[in-house]
Design an enzyme around this catalytic site. Structure first.
Site, PDB file in Angstrom:
ATOM      1  N   ASP A 138       0.857  -1.181   0.000  1.00 58.14           N
ATOM      2  CA  ASP A 138       0.000   0.000   0.000  1.00 58.14           C
ATOM      3  C   ASP A 138       0.898   1.237   0.000  1.00 58.14           C
ATOM      4  O   ASP A 138       2.096   1.151   0.292  1.00 58.14           O
ATOM      5  CB  ASP A 138      -0.878  -0.047   1.249  1.00 58.14           C
ATOM      6  CG  ASP A 138      -1.728   1.186   1.414  1.00 58.14           C
ATOM      7  OD1 ASP A 138      -2.383   1.590   0.441  1.00 58.14           O
ATOM      8  OD2 ASP A 138      -1.728   1.753   2.523  1.00 58.14           O
TER       9      ASP A 138
ATOM     10  N   ASP B 104      -0.423   5.104   0.866  1.00 59.42           N
ATOM     11  CA  ASP B 104      -0.805   6.033   1.938  1.00 59.42           C
ATOM     12  C   ASP B 104      -0.850   5.320   3.282  1.00 59.42           C
ATOM     13  O   ASP B 104      -1.519   4.290   3.435  1.00 59.42           O
ATOM     14  CB  ASP B 104      -2.165   6.650   1.650  1.00 59.42           C
ATOM     15  CG  ASP B 104      -2.113   7.671   0.539  1.00 59.42           C
ATOM     16  OD1 ASP B 104      -1.282   8.586   0.617  1.00 59.42           O
ATOM     17  OD2 ASP B 104      -2.898   7.546  -0.422  1.00 59.42           O
TER      18      ASP B 104
ATOM     19  N   LYS C 109      -8.242  -5.112  -4.006  1.00 57.14           N
ATOM     20  CA  LYS C 109      -6.806  -5.237  -4.224  1.00 57.14           C
ATOM     21  C   LYS C 109      -6.391  -6.702  -4.276  1.00 57.14           C
ATOM     22  O   LYS C 109      -5.499  -7.080  -5.034  1.00 57.14           O
ATOM     23  CB  LYS C 109      -6.036  -4.522  -3.106  1.00 57.14           C
ATOM     24  CG  LYS C 109      -6.132  -3.015  -3.091  1.00 57.14           C
ATOM     25  CD  LYS C 109      -5.230  -2.470  -1.980  1.00 57.14           C
ATOM     26  CE  LYS C 109      -5.303  -0.968  -1.834  1.00 57.14           C
ATOM     27  NZ  LYS C 109      -4.374  -0.482  -0.790  1.00 57.14           N
TER      28      LYS C 109
ATOM     29  N   ASP D 222      -2.405  -0.646   5.730  1.00 52.83           N
ATOM     30  CA  ASP D 222      -2.877   0.044   6.940  1.00 52.83           C
ATOM     31  C   ASP D 222      -4.387   0.220   7.015  1.00 52.83           C
ATOM     32  O   ASP D 222      -4.882   0.809   7.969  1.00 52.83           O
ATOM     33  CB  ASP D 222      -2.240   1.436   7.017  1.00 52.83           C
ATOM     34  CG  ASP D 222      -2.877   2.423   6.046  1.00 52.83           C
ATOM     35  OD1 ASP D 222      -3.058   2.061   4.855  1.00 52.83           O
ATOM     36  OD2 ASP D 222      -3.217   3.536   6.476  1.00 52.83           O
TER      37      ASP D 222
ATOM     38  N   ASP E 161      -6.920  -2.996   2.456  1.00 53.97           N
ATOM     39  CA  ASP E 161      -5.777  -3.909   2.355  1.00 53.97           C
ATOM     40  C   ASP E 161      -6.112  -5.316   2.852  1.00 53.97           C
ATOM     41  O   ASP E 161      -5.314  -6.241   2.662  1.00 53.97           O
ATOM     42  CB  ASP E 161      -4.587  -3.357   3.151  1.00 53.97           C
ATOM     43  CG  ASP E 161      -4.091  -2.039   2.589  1.00 53.97           C
ATOM     44  OD1 ASP E 161      -3.829  -1.986   1.378  1.00 53.97           O
ATOM     45  OD2 ASP E 161      -3.987  -1.071   3.363  1.00 53.97           O
TER      46      ASP E 161
END
Length: 227
Positions: A8, A10, A152, A175, A179
């Site tokens: 990831d 951000d 994802k 995070d 995810d």
């Protein structure tokens, strides 16, 4: 040998203020295995990051709506329902919240993203009555209006196959709730210390440190393990 990575951006490769941590360029430019940047951001952002790292532009964008590998772009979602939801939200007085330019959505092809300042309750109410399947995902950085069929994790399955690997070969770091699907298909998964509850519960382990501090420590451990 170091493992392939699904990362990831951000909250994972950034500082608490949202900037890309400079250690990204130190640690990932020469990582001797595939690195997939898997983000909720629009397609140009992860491509640019890979480009400036001098790495193959192997990316997942828009929470799985777009997968790009070996110069081939797969647009995996239809933006019609998300756009209709946002139009209905605005018609009821809601504001997307990015200002007149709205660069956040300018290049977005499969979903829509709204500022965390947007009226979440109204947005979810409109989405719940939409003519078509749609969900609202809070990544901690935006509210994403997207098809529930996109993730994802599903995109990582596709990208891993394209580079000749199993998704179980990858180590994933993230995070946020977006995810969790990546964590479900990767062989190892880690949530940084700033991760939300969904990511923490889905990960194999929660790192002691937050943001890039946690990711950098893990990358050092993985490199040492591979020696």
């Amino acid at each position: 040998m170091v493992p392939p990575l699904a990362l990831d951006i951000d909250g994972t490769l950034t500082t608490p203020s949202g900037r890309i941590d400079p250690r990204v360029f130190e640690l990932l430019a020469d990582w001797d295995a595939p690195v997939v940047f898997a983000t909720g951001k629009a397609f140009p952002y992860p491509v640019a990051l890979a480009h400036f790292l001098g790495r193959p532009e192997t990316v997942i964008a828009e929470n799985g709506g777009i997968a790009y590998v070996d110069g081939e772009t797969a647009v995996l979602g239809d933006p019609a329902v998300p756009r209709a939801v946002v139009a209905a939200f605005e018609a009821r007085g809601g504001e997307v919240g990015w200002g007149a330019g709205d660069a956040v959505n300018r290049w977005r092809e499969t979903e829509m993203a709204l500022s965390l300042d947007a009226d979440e309750a109204l947005l979810r109410e409109v989405a719940a009555t939409a003519d078509g399947d749609v969900e609202v995902v809070d990544t901690g950085y935006a509210y994403h209006v997207k098809s529930p069929d996109l993730s994802k994790g599903k995109a990582l399955d596709r990208v891993a196959d394209a580079v000749g690997l199993s998704p179980e070969a990858f180590v994933a770091v993230g995070d946020s709730e977006n995810d969790a699907s990546t964590f479900a298909v990767a062989g190892e998964s880690y949530a940084v210390a700033n991760a939300d509850a969904t990511a923490r519960e889905a990960a194999d382990a929660v790192l002691d440190e937050a943001y890039m501090d946690g990711t950098a420590g893990l990358l050092a451990d993985l490199r040492e393990r591979g020696e």
